[in-house]
Design an enzyme around this catalytic site. Sequence first.
Site, PDB file in Angstrom:
ATOM      1  N   ASP A 150      -3.701   4.587   3.347  1.00  0.00           N
ATOM      2  CA  ASP A 150      -3.910   3.164   3.066  1.00  0.00           C
ATOM      3  C   ASP A 150      -3.193   2.266   4.065  1.00  0.00           C
ATOM      4  O   ASP A 150      -2.247   2.689   4.735  1.00  0.00           O
ATOM      5  CB  ASP A 150      -3.377   2.823   1.668  1.00  0.00           C
ATOM      6  CG  ASP A 150      -4.255   3.356   0.558  1.00  0.00           C
ATOM      7  OD1 ASP A 150      -5.215   4.093   0.857  1.00  0.00           O
ATOM      8  OD2 ASP A 150      -3.972   3.051  -0.616  1.00  0.00           O
ATOM      9  N   ASP A 151      -3.667   1.023   4.131  1.00  0.00           N
ATOM     10  CA  ASP A 151      -2.976  -0.106   4.776  1.00  0.00           C
ATOM     11  C   ASP A 151      -3.135  -0.190   6.288  1.00  0.00           C
ATOM     12  O   ASP A 151      -2.591  -1.089   6.910  1.00  0.00           O
ATOM     13  CB  ASP A 151      -1.478  -0.121   4.446  1.00  0.00           C
ATOM     14  CG  ASP A 151      -1.209  -0.317   2.968  1.00  0.00           C
ATOM     15  OD1 ASP A 151      -2.171  -0.532   2.209  1.00  0.00           O
ATOM     16  OD2 ASP A 151      -0.040  -0.236   2.561  1.00  0.00           O
ATOM     17  N   HIS A 166      -9.983  -1.484   1.693  1.00  0.00           N
ATOM     18  CA  HIS A 166      -8.778  -1.619   0.862  1.00  0.00           C
ATOM     19  C   HIS A 166      -8.713  -3.036   0.293  1.00  0.00           C
ATOM     20  O   HIS A 166      -8.502  -3.229  -0.899  1.00  0.00           O
ATOM     21  CB  HIS A 166      -7.550  -1.292   1.698  1.00  0.00           C
ATOM     22  CG  HIS A 166      -6.333  -0.942   0.888  1.00  0.00           C
ATOM     23  ND1 HIS A 166      -6.403  -0.426  -0.392  1.00  0.00           N
ATOM     24  CD2 HIS A 166      -5.012  -1.041   1.166  1.00  0.00           C
ATOM     25  CE1 HIS A 166      -5.187  -0.215  -0.853  1.00  0.00           C
ATOM     26  NE2 HIS A 166      -4.317  -0.590   0.060  1.00  0.00           N
ATOM     27  N   HIS A 209      -4.294  -7.133   1.320  1.00  0.00           N
ATOM     28  CA  HIS A 209      -3.488  -6.338   0.391  1.00  0.00           C
ATOM     29  C   HIS A 209      -2.944  -7.191  -0.762  1.00  0.00           C
ATOM     30  O   HIS A 209      -1.734  -7.282  -0.989  1.00  0.00           O
ATOM     31  CB  HIS A 209      -2.320  -5.642   1.096  1.00  0.00           C
ATOM     32  CG  HIS A 209      -1.844  -4.425   0.355  1.00  0.00           C
ATOM     33  ND1 HIS A 209      -1.089  -4.493  -0.784  1.00  0.00           N
ATOM     34  CD2 HIS A 209      -2.038  -3.104   0.584  1.00  0.00           C
ATOM     35  CE1 HIS A 209      -0.821  -3.272  -1.220  1.00  0.00           C
ATOM     36  NE2 HIS A 209      -1.395  -2.404  -0.411  1.00  0.00           N
ATOM     37  N   HIS A 212       0.263   6.760   3.542  1.00  0.00           N
ATOM     38  CA  HIS A 212       0.104   5.563   4.374  1.00  0.00           C
ATOM     39  C   HIS A 212       0.391   5.917   5.826  1.00  0.00           C
ATOM     40  O   HIS A 212       1.272   6.738   6.100  1.00  0.00           O
ATOM     41  CB  HIS A 212       1.053   4.455   3.917  1.00  0.00           C
ATOM     42  CG  HIS A 212       0.857   4.037   2.488  1.00  0.00           C
ATOM     43  ND1 HIS A 212       1.331   4.791   1.429  1.00  0.00           N
ATOM     44  CD2 HIS A 212       0.240   2.963   1.950  1.00  0.00           C
ATOM     45  CE1 HIS A 212       1.001   4.188   0.287  1.00  0.00           C
ATOM     46  NE2 HIS A 212       0.342   3.080   0.571  1.00  0.00           N
TER      47      HIS A 212
END
Length: 217
Positions: A42-43, A93, A97, A184
Amino acid sequence: MRGIYLMLMLTVVSGLAVSVMSRSEAVSAIQVEEKRVAITFDDGPNPDYTGELLEGLKERGVLATFFLLGVEIEKYPELVEQMYEEGHLIGTHSYQHVNLCNLTDEKAIEQVVKTTELIEGLTGECPLFIRPPFGSWKKNLDYETTMIEVLWDVDPLDWNTGNTGVVVKRVLKCVEDGDIILLHDASQSSVDAALQIIDQLQKEGYVFVTVYELVLN
């Protein structure tokens, strides 16, 4: 698998099915069964660590699934193109965020659509999967998007520690066949942990697949 929220319709066929299989054929069938797992990140994309991670995945013949942030896609489009060219699965995503449940429906959809359009613009393919930040998804948005929500089964909280060994142990302790691992690509410790996890699980007979392969194949 435990990390996917999908509605499955099962057809039960009654009756007796008779098949003939020799002992050797039965043993061969058992031997080809694989333990499959999906590793996800993620991210990203991250300018300092994603490239190194991609190189490590390539060396190991592993395809991963990346859930990207729109704001990072705009900054580092070349990394997104590299992910796609090397066969990794790319999902949405959000754009910034944010917890989508804290937004109005309009703003939440904007976070999703903007990121989706950025990915499609770089890869030519509209992403099928979404991992909402914090795992918070507004169920009514299912009527506004056609994306499949993907959560996770194993979360070692790698973002909260710089200790590679701790992250590795947390994953290896509880991972099972069919699981989705959450990591991540935002720190050296996370990248190092990911590659060590892959090495160990491959030794244990696990095969790494994308979320698409785990869910739809």
